[in-house]
Structures are given as C-alpha cells and as structure tokens.
Design a protein around this motif. Structure first.
Motif, PDB file in Angstrom:
ATOM      1  N   GLY A 192       0.814  -1.207   0.000  1.00 15.54           N
ATOM      2  CA  GLY A 192       0.000   0.000   0.000  1.00 15.54           C
ATOM      3  C   GLY A 192       0.850   1.260   0.000  1.00 15.54           C
ATOM      4  O   GLY A 192       0.545   2.231  -0.707  1.00 15.54           O
ATOM      5  N   GLU A 193       1.921   1.274   0.809  1.00 12.07           N
ATOM      6  CA  GLU A 193       2.824   2.426   0.821  1.00 12.07           C
ATOM      7  C   GLU A 193       3.486   2.611  -0.537  1.00 12.07           C
ATOM      8  O   GLU A 193       3.634   3.746  -1.010  1.00 12.07           O
ATOM      9  N   TRP A 194       3.873   1.509  -1.147  1.00 15.55           N
ATOM     10  CA  TRP A 194       4.503   1.591  -2.467  1.00 15.55           C
ATOM     11  C   TRP A 194       3.528   2.190  -3.479  1.00 15.55           C
ATOM     12  O   TRP A 194       3.908   3.049  -4.288  1.00 15.55           O
ATOM     13  N   ALA A 195       2.256   1.745  -3.443  1.00 14.52           N
ATOM     14  CA  ALA A 195       1.265   2.241  -4.394  1.00 14.52           C
ATOM     15  C   ALA A 195       1.000   3.734  -4.179  1.00 14.52           C
ATOM     16  O   ALA A 195       0.859   4.493  -5.150  1.00 14.52           O
ATOM     17  N   THR A 196       0.964   4.176  -2.917  1.00 18.51           N
ATOM     18  CA  THR A 196       0.758   5.598  -2.633  1.00 18.51           C
ATOM     19  C   THR A 196       1.896   6.430  -3.226  1.00 18.51           C
ATOM     20  O   THR A 196       1.670   7.479  -3.847  1.00 18.51           O
ATOM     21  N   ALA A 197       3.122   5.959  -3.036  1.00 18.06           N
ATOM     22  CA  ALA A 197       4.283   6.676  -3.590  1.00 18.06           C
ATOM     23  C   ALA A 197       4.266   6.639  -5.117  1.00 18.06           C
ATOM     24  O   ALA A 197       4.618   7.618  -5.779  1.00 18.06           O
ATOM     25  N   ALA A 198       3.839   5.525  -5.695  1.00 21.65           N
ATOM     26  CA  ALA A 198       3.819   5.398  -7.151  1.00 21.65           C
ATOM     27  C   ALA A 198       2.781   6.310  -7.786  1.00 21.65           C
ATOM     28  O   ALA A 198       3.029   6.910  -8.839  1.00 21.65           O
ATOM     29  N   HIS A 199       1.618   6.439  -7.137  1.00 16.50           N
ATOM     30  CA  HIS A 199       0.568   7.321  -7.678  1.00 16.50           C
ATOM     31  C   HIS A 199       1.003   8.775  -7.657  1.00 16.50           C
ATOM     32  O   HIS A 199       0.615   9.553  -8.532  1.00 16.50           O
ATOM     33  N   GLY A 200       1.829   9.161  -6.685  1.00 15.34           N
ATOM     34  CA  GLY A 200       2.178  10.562  -6.549  1.00 15.34           C
ATOM     35  C   GLY A 200       0.940  11.378  -6.269  1.00 15.34           C
ATOM     36  O   GLY A 200       0.136  11.052  -5.379  1.00 15.34           O
ATOM     37  N   ASN A 201       0.722  12.437  -7.016  1.00 19.44           N
ATOM     38  CA  ASN A 201      -0.474  13.264  -6.868  1.00 19.44           C
ATOM     39  C   ASN A 201      -1.588  12.833  -7.806  1.00 19.44           C
ATOM     40  O   ASN A 201      -2.565  13.567  -7.995  1.00 19.44           O
ATOM     41  N   ARG A 202      -1.458  11.659  -8.390  1.00 15.05           N
ATOM     42  CA  ARG A 202      -2.447  11.181  -9.364  1.00 15.05           C
ATOM     43  C   ARG A 202      -3.141   9.925  -8.825  1.00 15.05           C
ATOM     44  O   ARG A 202      -3.011   8.834  -9.369  1.00 15.05           O
ATOM     45  N   THR A 203      -3.837  10.073  -7.737  1.00 14.35           N
ATOM     46  CA  THR A 203      -4.490   8.946  -7.082  1.00 14.35           C
ATOM     47  C   THR A 203      -5.403   8.210  -8.060  1.00 14.35           C
ATOM     48  O   THR A 203      -6.224   8.821  -8.759  1.00 14.35           O
ATOM     49  N   GLY A 204      -5.252   6.905  -8.096  1.00 16.75           N
ATOM     50  CA  GLY A 204      -6.078   6.076  -8.954  1.00 16.75           C
ATOM     51  C   GLY A 204      -5.567   5.910 -10.366  1.00 16.75           C
ATOM     52  O   GLY A 204      -6.180   5.201 -11.171  1.00 16.75           O
ATOM     53  N   SER A 205      -4.444   6.536 -10.709  1.00 18.73           N
ATOM     54  CA  SER A 205      -3.907   6.411 -12.064  1.00 18.73           C
ATOM     55  C   SER A 205      -3.369   5.008 -12.310  1.00 18.73           C
ATOM     56  O   SER A 205      -2.959   4.303 -11.373  1.00 18.73           O
ATOM     57  N   THR A 206      -3.369   4.620 -13.555  1.00 15.57           N
ATOM     58  CA  THR A 206      -2.891   3.275 -13.911  1.00 15.57           C
ATOM     59  C   THR A 206      -1.380   3.178 -13.815  1.00 15.57           C
ATOM     60  O   THR A 206      -0.839   2.153 -13.386  1.00 15.57           O
ATOM     61  N   TYR A 207      -0.697   4.260 -14.204  1.00 12.87           N
ATOM     62  CA  TYR A 207       0.763   4.279 -14.211  1.00 12.87           C
ATOM     63  C   TYR A 207       1.281   5.467 -13.402  1.00 12.87           C
ATOM     64  O   TYR A 207       0.543   6.434 -13.149  1.00 12.87           O
ATOM     65  N   PRO A 208       2.538   5.441 -12.982  1.00 16.68           N
ATOM     66  CA  PRO A 208       3.092   6.551 -12.192  1.00 16.68           C
ATOM     67  C   PRO A 208       3.058   7.896 -12.907  1.00 16.68           C
ATOM     68  O   PRO A 208       3.084   8.936 -12.262  1.00 16.68           O
ATOM     69  N   TRP A 209       3.037   7.909 -14.234  1.00 14.70           N
ATOM     70  CA  TRP A 209       3.023   9.168 -14.980  1.00 14.70           C
ATOM     71  C   TRP A 209       1.593   9.630 -15.261  1.00 14.70           C
ATOM     72  O   TRP A 209       1.379  10.646 -15.905  1.00 14.70           O
ATOM     73  N   GLY A 210       0.604   8.893 -14.775  1.00 13.54           N
ATOM     74  CA  GLY A 210      -0.786   9.256 -14.971  1.00 13.54           C
ATOM     75  C   GLY A 210      -1.334   8.730 -16.275  1.00 13.54           C
ATOM     76  O   GLY A 210      -0.607   8.454 -17.230  1.00 13.54           O
ATOM     77  N   GLY A 211      -2.669   8.562 -16.307  1.00 10.09           N
ATOM     78  CA  GLY A 211      -3.291   8.105 -17.538  1.00 10.09           C
ATOM     79  C   GLY A 211      -3.236   6.598 -17.705  1.00 10.09           C
ATOM     80  O   GLY A 211      -2.516   5.894 -16.992  1.00 10.09           O
ATOM     81  N   PRO A 212      -3.946   6.086 -18.689  1.00 12.65           N
ATOM     82  CA  PRO A 212      -4.039   4.638 -18.898  1.00 12.65           C
ATOM     83  C   PRO A 212      -3.074   4.082 -19.942  1.00 12.65           C
ATOM     84  O   PRO A 212      -3.149   2.895 -20.275  1.00 12.65           O
ATOM     85  N   TYR A 213      -2.171   4.928 -20.469  1.00 11.89           N
ATOM     86  CA  TYR A 213      -1.352   4.499 -21.598  1.00 11.89           C
ATOM     87  C   TYR A 213       0.112   4.350 -21.200  1.00 11.89           C
ATOM     88  O   TYR A 213       0.649   5.137 -20.403  1.00 11.89           O
ATOM     89  N   ALA A 214       0.776   3.347 -21.766  1.00  9.47           N
ATOM     90  CA  ALA A 214       2.188   3.095 -21.478  1.00  9.47           C
ATOM     91  C   ALA A 214       3.106   3.811 -22.456  1.00  9.47           C
ATOM     92  O   ALA A 214       4.323   3.750 -22.313  1.00  9.47           O
ATOM     93  N   ARG A 215       2.529   4.488 -23.463  1.00  8.80           N
ATOM     94  CA  ARG A 215       3.306   5.278 -24.418  1.00  8.80           C
ATOM     95  C   ARG A 215       2.904   6.742 -24.294  1.00  8.80           C
ATOM     96  O   ARG A 215       1.795   7.064 -23.850  1.00  8.80           O
ATOM     97  N   ASN A 216       3.805   7.612 -24.742  1.00  8.00           N
ATOM     98  CA  ASN A 216       3.431   9.021 -24.794  1.00  8.00           C
ATOM     99  C   ASN A 216       2.809   9.349 -26.139  1.00  8.00           C
ATOM    100  O   ASN A 216       2.612   8.458 -26.985  1.00  8.00           O
TER     101      ASN A 216
END
Length: 578
Positions: free
Chosen positions: A428-452
């Motif tokens: 849970g702590e890892w997931a909180t840190a990974a989300h950053g300020n984007r709670t509920g995002s699929t990836y640490p950079w936000g959004g549902p996509y693995a490409r830019n």
C-alpha cells in the motif's frame, strides 16, 4: 557512400601495402577511404553505444573494425576477413615456428579452377598479390576459419593487456545463425530480406545520384559476372573489396553478397555470394551448400567478438553520510520518504564493503537463466552497470541493507532526523508513492497508456508484440499464451534489452524514477513484487490495486517472488520516528 565506388573501379590494381600491425587494418581517420563513424566515449563508466575500441581504452587499434551488434558485449567484424588479414595470420604462425599449423591453414587456391573458364591467374595471385589484399579470403574451410578466430582472440588480448584495458576476457568466434541474421538486419524488422529496408536490391529512393544502383555483389544470371557499364549491374567480376557498397545500420559491409560466410553451425553459411542469385543472398535463405564442409571460391567468413569478463571496477561510495542519504529520498506520505531510485549496484556494493557480509552478495550467475552471454556474470561489479539496479539478491540481503543504512544514518551526529528506520515498503505504501499526486492512475506518470503522444514507451519492460499473444482461456497468465518469438528484439523496443540506469525515463510527481519496469521491487508482503521488470509485459507494470495484496493474484499486476532473480531488486523507504 561506399568505401569503394565500384562503378568507377577499373581492373584490380595495387592498393596499399600490408600494415605493420598484427592485423592489417588501416588507422581510421576522416577523409580516407577507411573512415567510419566512431561512436564517442561518452563516459568512462557507461559502455552504451560505444565502439569496441573505446571500451578497450584504445584510440587507434585493431579493435576499430569491430562494430556493436548486441548490447555492449557482442561485436561483429565490419567486413569479411580480407586476404591481407589472413596472410598476417599465416605469417604469424610461420614466425612462431608453428609450421604444421601454417600448412594446415593455407587456403586451397585451386578452388578457382572450374568449368566457367580459365582462372589460373586467380589460382596463382588472388591470395598473395597486393592487388587483392582488400578482397575477401576464400578457399578456406570452417575449421580454418575457427583457427583464425582463436589466433585473433590471443592477439587481441595481448594488445589489450599492453594497453591496460578494463576488459579481461573475450571470445572471438564464428557467429551463430541467429546472431548473423540479427546483425545483418540491423535495426530493420524481422521480415527484412536484405540489410536495408524493402525488397529491392537497387536503390529505389534517397539521393538522386544513387537511384538505380545495385547494393550488393551477386549474379543476376549466368552471363552477368563481369557486369555492364554504369548502374546496370553490380560492377563486380568475381569478389569485390571488403569495404564495397553501403554498410547496414550497424556499419557492417557486404552482409549479403560478395562471399557467403561460415557460421557456427557445422557446414553452414549465410549471405550468398558473387556467383549466386539475389534470392540466395537473402537473409532468411539457407546457404546454397549447407552441410558441405569443402572450401569454395565463394565462401569466406567474418568473426564476432564477445566480451566475457571485465575488471570489477565499481567503487564504494567514498563518504556516505546522512546528508547524502537524505538527498536520495523524496517525500511520499506523512512521516514516510521513498527512495528516489531503486537501490543501485554502487550503493549495494558500498553496503557489502562496509558490512563485510559477503553472503548477501548478488548471485550474478542467475543471469544465465535469461541470457546465454557471459558478460552479465559481472553485472553487480562491472562499471558499465554501476548505476543499474541491483538484482539477484535475497529478501534477507535487502533487509540487511536496510538495517545497515539505518545504522549509517543514525551514526551521523549531523543528521536531519533524530530517529528513522529504513525498510521495505508495504504494498500500500509503495502504491501511494507510485501514484504521486495522481491517485487512482494506472501508471506513475498518470493516464491509462504506457506510451506518450509520440509513441515512445515510458518504462523499461517487455512490450509484447500483439502478433505473438494468443487468447487462451486455459492459461494462468491473464488468459494469454505467449507464442515463440525473438524476445531480445521485443524487449529492446523501449530502449533497453535488460536493466537500464536507475534514473532513466521520467520521474513521477514525487520525483521517483522507474516505479514501473526496470526491476520489480520487493515489498513487505511475502511472495510478491510490484512495478514489473524489464522482462514484464506491459500490464504487469501497472500500479496494482489494493485487491492485489491479499493473496498472490492471478489477474492483478503483481509477480511472484520466491528466490533471487535477474528481474527483481528493491527500493528502500525511510520512516521518520522522531
């Protein structure tokens, strides 16, 4: 432009004398016909995209003509071995009194005799006349090619030792079929027929003056060996100089045509030759006489060089204190800080040196489970991987590292926090840190996509090509069965075949790097890791939901962890108690 403009090349004439160095490769410099792009030495610690001569700390050397074809550990000779190089090999044997070996490795020049015409001048002069010094050696068996490789290996190591190279072991050998085909394709797709894009053997696009020119030395039909004027043919009568035509993406010349090349498989060749058709020169076509070990006037070879050992050059951090440790941490939650990066080889080696707990040393031999090359056996101690994540360690080793880091921090009287403890995070702590300020995002950079938006992958993982993923209701892997494919190519689609430096790609909102991919990370929950690794499919690099933590899941993005692995590392969290 090719090294030789064959369309302006008259009958063979003297070119240059044999170089006095043990392999007659001319010194490369801009402006002469042997010039090639030498990749700059970016840093003494990283080997990425370096030419082999840079790795050996040698500016002008016989290593100049080896080009990287896989990572920073496998190189291929830029050209087929020439008559001048093979003569140097024979001369070395004779000078050292190895007369029996000298006679055993003499090429069979009678291969030039045949029903096609009067070839006695080639029998007499092709191997030893200076006019043909730059032409590929032919008339040799696979066994003789291997003997040359062993000699070259010995000579290169003598040279490297004299230059105080950081590389301590190499293997010079014939390439395997797969290695040869991968090198020939360069950066082109797997279905590429030739060392360039497309299906044509002529230039069909590009500079106007090159349109229509033939790109390799082959036979269009039985009457075309001599060639016609201008661009109507390849301008080659028999073989052509080894630097002829245009190189592929890896700066390799004549991978198709000129002479077929012996490969590691017994009696097999690849690449086609001057007397064979364009179809026989295709990358995917077997050799014309596979299984036949006799020498031919159209078979030569080019070696590959594999780096197998290097000096253990990772130096422990010189002055580790609380201030330096604080710089490596970022706020993740109230009273909780996360490591900005995964623990690197350098930090882990600092722990091993300070604690003298060798039982927690990484098990580098586990790399052989993922890669047959020996270079990774030095992964945790090689300067090329100093800033890569430490892997192949046990949970006990990670926990011992955390205890040592806690003691080191608390021993500093100038520390920022009075009392802290370093530990593995909970999921849970890892997931909180990974989300950053984007709670509920699929990836640490936000959004549902693995490409830019430009189609670039945002994490180091294994982007599985859809063509090799088969729906399967019986599979335990998310209803998917992975079909056989070239995983080394698909893993490299994001820029790294294996691990990459820990500060690669973009950080999340908290400034944390590589939370998705690179090395899967241990957490306090037993038997699972989070974040995915360089060998994980895209969906496994997602931030897992809380439902993933109750039990090792079947359909959630976590992976099992039972023992050390080349895919698993860890990231420390700092809990502030006072």
């Amino acid at each position: 432009m090719p090294r030789y403009n064959l369309h302006n090349l008259a009958a063979p004439g003297p070119t240059h004398s044999i170089s006095p160095v043990f392999i007659p490769l001319p010194i490369i410099f801009p402006g002469n016909r042997y010039f090639s792009v030498l990749k700059p030495l970016l840093t003494p610690l990283l080997f990425f995209a370096l030419s082999l001569q840079a790795q050996f700390n040698i500016r002008k050397s016989p290593f100049n003509n080896f080009m990287a074809v896989r990572g920073d550990y496998l190189y291929m000779h830029a050209t087929e071995i020439s008559n001048a190089q093979y003569r140097e090999f024979l001369q070395s044997l004779r000078k050292r009194g190895r007369i029996a070996e000298y006679h055993a490795n003499l090429p069979d020049t009678t291969v030039w005799r045949g029903p096609e015409g009067y070839n006695e001048p080639f029998v007499e002069f092709y191997l030893k006349h200076p006019a043909y010094s730059d032409y590929p050696v032919v008339g040799i068996t696979q066994k003789q090619a291997l003997a040359f490789c062993r000699w070259m290996e010995q000579e290169l190591m003598i040279y490297a030792g004299r230059e105080k190279s950081r590389i301590t072991g190499i293997r010079v050998r014939l390439p395997s079929r797969k290695e040869w085909m991968d090198a020939a394709r360069g950066k082109n797709t797997l279905n590429t027929l030739y060392p360039w894009p497309g299906t044509e053997y002529r230039f069909t696009e590009g500079k106007k003056r090159e349109i229509g020119k033939i790109r390799m030395n082959f036979s269009r039909n039985a009457e075309s060996l001599q060639g016609f004027a201008s661009n109507l043919n390849d301008a080659g009568f028999i073989t052509t100089p080894v630097f002829s035509y245009w190189p592929n993406d890896f700066e390799l010349y004549n991978m198709c045509g000129n002479v077929a090349e012996w490969i590691a498989e017994t009696g097999c060749t690849k690449g086609g030759a001057w007397c064979q058709t364009a179809w026989q020169c295709r990358i995917d076509v077997p050799g014309a006489t596979d299984g036949d070990t006799l020498p031919k006037n159209w078979i030569g070879f080019r070696p590959v060089l594999e780096i197998v050992s290097v000096k253990p050059e990772i130096q422990p951090l010189a002055a580790l204190n609380a201030k330096l440790i604080d710089k490596e941490m970022a706020w993740a939650d109230t009273g909780l800080y996360a490591g900005i990066t995964e623990v690197s080889n350098q930090w882990y080696q600092t722990f091993l040196a300070a604690s003298a707990q060798s039982r927690f040393a990484p098990a580098d031999s586990l790399w052989l489970q993922k890669d047959p090359y020996l270079y990774h056996l030095h992964y945790s101690r090689c300067a090329a991987f100093v800033n890569h994540p430490v892997v192949n360690i046990s949970r006990e080793g990670a926990e011992a590292y955390c205890r040592w880091l806690t003691q080191t921090y608390l021993a500093d009287p100038a520390r920022k926090h009075k009392k802290v403890v370093f530990r593995l995070p909970t999921a849970g702590e890892w997931a909180t840190a990974a989300h950053g300020n984007r709670t509920g995002s699929t990836y640490p950079w936000g959004g549902p996509y693995a490409r830019n938006s430009r189609g670039c992958w945002l994490a180091n993982h294994h982007p599985m090509p859809d063509a090799f993923v088969k729906p399967d209701t019986q599979s335990a892997n998310f209803y998917r069965t992975i079909l056989p494919h070239d995983s080394s190519r698909s893993r490299s689609a994001d820029g790294a075949e294996f691990t990459c430096p820990v500060r690669s790609y973009f950080p999340n909102d908290f400034g944390l790097y590589c939370l998705s991919g690179n090395a899967a990370e241990m957490v306090q929950e037993p038997d699972i890791t989070v974040g995915g690794s360089w060998d994980s499919e895209t969906w496994l690099t997602e931030i897992p939901s809380l439902s993933s933590y109750t039990h090792p899941p079947r359909y959630h993005p976590t992976e099992l962890f039972h023992k050390p692995s080349p895919t698993i590392g860890f990231r420390v969290f700092m809990e502030v108690l006072k």
